[in-house]
Design a protein around this motif. Sequence first.
Motif, mmCIF file in Angstrom:
data_model
loop_
_atom_site.group_PDB
_atom_site.id
_atom_site.type_symbol
_atom_site.label_atom_id
_atom_site.label_comp_id
_atom_site.label_asym_id
_atom_site.label_seq_id
_atom_site.Cartn_x
_atom_site.Cartn_y
_atom_site.Cartn_z
ATOM 1 N N THR A 14 35.249 50.319 71.688
ATOM 2 C CA THR A 14 34.632 50.606 70.410
ATOM 3 C C THR A 14 33.468 51.560 70.515
ATOM 4 O OG1 THR A 14 33.197 48.684 70.648
ATOM 5 C CG2 THR A 14 35.292 48.359 69.521
ATOM 6 N N SER A 24 38.066 43.640 65.615
ATOM 7 C CA SER A 24 36.932 44.098 66.420
ATOM 8 C C SER A 24 35.637 43.456 65.974
ATOM 9 C CB SER A 24 36.823 45.625 66.330
ATOM 10 O OG SER A 24 37.963 46.228 66.889
ATOM 11 N N LEU A 81 30.089 44.002 72.414
ATOM 12 C CA LEU A 81 31.519 44.266 72.527
ATOM 13 C C LEU A 81 31.746 45.517 73.372
ATOM 14 C CD1 LEU A 81 34.381 43.432 71.594
ATOM 15 C CD2 LEU A 81 34.087 44.982 69.660
ATOM 16 N N SER A 112 37.977 46.375 72.819
ATOM 17 C CA SER A 112 38.723 45.716 71.761
ATOM 18 C C SER A 112 40.153 46.239 71.825
ATOM 19 C CB SER A 112 38.090 46.016 70.393
ATOM 20 O OG SER A 112 38.868 45.479 69.355
ATOM 21 N N MET A 163 44.117 40.321 69.412
ATOM 22 C CA MET A 163 43.127 41.259 69.938
ATOM 23 C C MET A 163 42.450 40.662 71.171
ATOM 24 S SD MET A 163 42.953 43.959 67.855
ATOM 25 C CE MET A 163 41.309 44.626 68.032
ATOM 26 N N LEU A 214 39.308 40.818 73.252
ATOM 27 C CA LEU A 214 37.930 41.280 73.138
ATOM 28 C C LEU A 214 37.201 40.991 74.442
ATOM 29 C CD1 LEU A 214 37.087 39.875 69.580
ATOM 30 C CD2 LEU A 214 38.169 42.056 70.170
#
Length: 430
Positions: free
Chosen positions: A6, A132, A142, A145, A173, A175
């Motif tokens: 991200t 996300s 984060l 993602s 997802m 993460l």
Amino acid sequence: MTGVQTCALPIYMKKNKNIPRQGMLAALDIGTNKICCLIAQADEQHRMRILGIGHHMSRGLRNGSIVNMEEMQSAVINAVHDAEKNAGVTVQKVIVNLSGGYPTSQTVNIEVDMNGQEISDKDLRKILNHGSLSGHHLERRLIHSIPVGYSLDGNRGIRDPRGMCGQKLGVDMHLVTAAASAVRNLTSCITRCHLGLNSIVTSSYASGLATLVDDEIDLGVTVIDMGAGTTTIAVFFDGNLVYTDCLPIGGNHVTNDIARGLSSPLVEAERIKTLYGHCIPSTVDQHEILHVPQIGEHDPHHTHQVSRSILVGIIQPRLEETFELVRSHLEMSGFEKISGRRVVLTGGASQLGGVRDLASLILNKQVRLGRPLGILGLDDITAGSAFSTCAGLLIYGQQHNLSFGRSEPPKNIDHSGFLGKISHWLRENF
């Protein structure tokens, strides 16, 4: 391989007039013992070719965490400067690894109502954005993602749902988050070196990109990156990174054990480990005598004589502990079976004699040693497993099109915030 980060931003460099701008990347591997900078460029066949290499002894890092900002800053500047001199360019932004910060994995499932409509790019952006945002926490940052699978009306295993119709669209997802303080310290170090932060990639993810072949990524494999201060784990399955973890134990712990056990200086312990170290005993060890300099002894001829079997007896328990911890973490994660029967060892500490056999014995899997693949122009030193992470950062940058040739993002978009980074990634990938 499908994978997103991200916080990925374009990379820019000032160039030598003789070097085309298109496809140029800079990667910075910050490790406990060494810092490596690679500058590369994609050729006509989209293969990454090294233009410049710089590596310097690491200072100010312990077990993946920065403990002295000034020493770390100086080491980074030296490594980048050497790579710039070799390549004839000036680096402005780098892709950097994260080996500390206690990265953790979490898989979340997100579903949105489609009401029978055809799934468009906009629908996909919406559900990925929602997924996300699930990884945003105050004390965690984060890092990755990654959509690892889609479902439509309960039917799983869909690779790309665009153009399909259904009532409910779902996505799993993966993460990956890390301690916010570790990410901030890493970002601050890069900024103090007058560099821009292009992207952050976990070390094990980058090492996997550099060392794995496509069949391993699809069928299931565990990458164990054995660094000096940390041992990082990454599980790949069905073309994606599905799990990552980090253990605060590495090759330096073996060196410290040798220094304590033989009462030798640390530099001598590292030398003895490199030249004579092995983690599986043999019948000839008892008859091979090593001359070990002692701490504080000024006479270089005054050494302590020990058999190699004593050295092996110091090394073996530490590495057994390391692989037992890896096995325990894989079992607790639930990804032990998904990872299949394959293990790829990489990182500087994996070069110790007998590591492959010991890992196979404890993990009960097929083990091979991993080296950077698909990167042209590496010399004899940087083609080894100790440089897998740095090579993987280049591959990550190429996969995500983080090149000098891309246009600069619009000035009115703020990429510094979390939502800004999400929006930027969605625009760039869809």
